[in-house]
Design an enzyme around this catalytic site. Structure first.
Site, PDB file in Angstrom:
ATOM      1  CE1 TYR A 107      -3.413   2.863   1.134  1.00 16.03           C
ATOM      2  CE2 TYR A 107      -1.505   3.601   2.390  1.00 16.03           C
ATOM      3  CZ  TYR A 107      -2.749   3.847   1.849  1.00 16.03           C
ATOM      4  OH  TYR A 107      -3.332   5.079   2.023  1.00 16.03           O
TER       5      TYR A 107
ATOM      6  CD  GLU B  17      -5.790   5.480  -0.091  1.00 16.83           C
ATOM      7  OE1 GLU B  17      -5.826   5.635   1.113  1.00 16.83           O
ATOM      8  OE2 GLU B  17      -6.758   5.038  -0.733  1.00 16.83           O
TER       9      GLU B  17
END
Ligand code: GDP
Ligand code: MN
Length: 385
Positions: free
Chosen positions: A101, A189
């Site tokens: 991530y 993101e």
């Protein structure tokens, strides 16, 4: 302004980040045609302005035309947390060895950019954040210094990514930071940021929020705005030049000044009611603005009572009273109106309003009383049914 995944990837790719080839499709036929051009296996991905698509059944692998057709039919029309899928992204499937991530956003309280990086990416990142926050390495970046290679390398080490991809990660995160800053994004993101079977870091998902106030610097962002689903009430309000945000309650709110409008939303909630909207009519409270505000708020079928909260500063009480009286002469309002009028020349304004007061237009002595009256009126269903 939130981007769809495929727009986010286009945005990332323009900064040199590695993404997979793909095509947009609006029907199962288009999905199959796209898959044939791309080559199997492909991933059929729902394009909606909400995350958690994988868990909701909105992301499926297809290894032939038949499978892609079936997945496309199942995903189109699917309701993912209130967002109905009308658009698909068909992408060359990637071979996943690891899921990470990575993201950047602004940390206002620290007055720094905040980078987050984790070796435990994928669909359960929220759970990781809640139960094992130490698994997410954070870095604060001074915007005037930027993300130096040295700081980035330390950050990558702290996140415990596979050491074999350290240099790639430093390069990729530097590009991602550049996209975030130069692209005027509020948030970028990548989840998952994957390591492929052959050891390459690759962008598999994109969540991008662009700063709407910076679009004048990026004329090409206009294309992104076209797909943003807008609340019908907001479209109407914005077309009339009002600062309006739709909420899902029953008490309509009209106030002058953004701070007072927010406080009004809060006090309705505090009084046990649910605000239907935020609406700041700004400094002036003339009949044009007041009529437009009343029409927009009353046009919301969920509204049962309208709370007008005015604190006169430069705007005098008489002007507010005149605006309301004139507006009510022009437009028919179905819900009862509860008015709190305070500030400069409130007494004069109140005197002007007195002949017009009734069950349809009530004056409250203060903000708390006004909120209570509005909430009670809404609960009693005094407005339209
Ligand atoms: P989200 O659920 O809305 O975050 O959608 P993502 O695009 O992140 O996809 C969810 C999950 O689907 C990913 O974490 C992957 O595990 C899986 N997935 C997505 N694309 C691919 C792909 O190309 N190949 C494989 N094997 N899995 C994928
Ligand atoms: Mn994702």
């Amino acid at each position: 302004m939130d981007l769809l995944e495929h727009q986010g990837k286009e945005f990332f790719a323009s900064y040199g980040l590695p993404t997979s080839p793909g095509e947009v499709a609006f029907s199962s036929d288009e999905a199959v045609a796209a898959a044939e051009r791309i080559g199997y296996p492909v991933v059929v991905k729902a394009q909606v302005h909400v995350g958690g698509r994988g868990k909701a059944g909105g992301i499926k692998l297809g290894s032939d035309a038949d499978e892609v057709c079936r997945h496309a039919e199942a995903i189109l029309g699917l309701d993912i947390r209130g967002h109905v899928v009308g658009r698909l992204w068909i992408e060359k499937a990637a071979d996943i060895a690891e899921e990470y991530y990575a993201g950047f956003t602004l940390d206002r309280s620290a007055r720094r950019h905040l980078g987050m990086l984790s070796a435990q990416g994928g669909v359960d990142i929220e759970e990781v954040a809640a139960t094992a926050p130490e698994a997410i390495a954070r870095i604060h970046i001074d915007p005037t210094e930027g993300l130096t290679a040295e700081a980035c390398r330390r950050w990558v080490a702290e996140a415990r990514l596979n050491p074999a991809v350290t240099e790639q990660a430093v390069d990729l995160l530097s590009l991602l930071y550049r996209a975030y800053v130069e692209g005027d994004a509020d948030l970028v993101e990548v989840n998952p940021l994957i390591v492929t079977g052959d050891g390459r870091l690759h962008v598999l998902d994109a969540k991008v929020t662009l700063d709407g106030n910076a679009t004048f610097r990026h004329p090409d962002y206009a294309a992104y705005a076209e797909t943003v689903e807008r609340d019908e009430r907001e479209q109407e309000a914005h077309a009339r030049g009002l600062q309006y945000v739709g909420l899902d309650g029953t008490v309509g709110v009209i106030a002058n000044g953004a701070g007072l409008a927010m406080a009004t939303v809060d006090i309705v909630d505090e009084a046990g009611g649910t605000p239907a909207n935020f609406l700041d009519i700004g400094g002036g409270a003339n009949a044009d603005v007041m009529s437009a505000a009343l029409e927009v708020v009353d046009g919301d079928p969920a509204v049962r009572a309208i709370f007008i909260n005015i604190f006169g500063g430069i705007t005098k009480g008489e002007e507010v009273a005149r605006g309301i009286i004139e507006a009510l002469g022009r437009v028919d309002i179905a819900s009862p109106i509860i008015l709190r009028l305070d500030g400069t020349n409130a007494a004069e304004g109140t005197e002007m309003l007195r002949p017009y007061l009734s069950e349809r237009l009530r004056l409250a002595p203060d903000m708390v009383q006004a909120a209570r009256t509005a909430v009670t009126a809404a609960a009693a269903g005094e407005g339209p049914s």
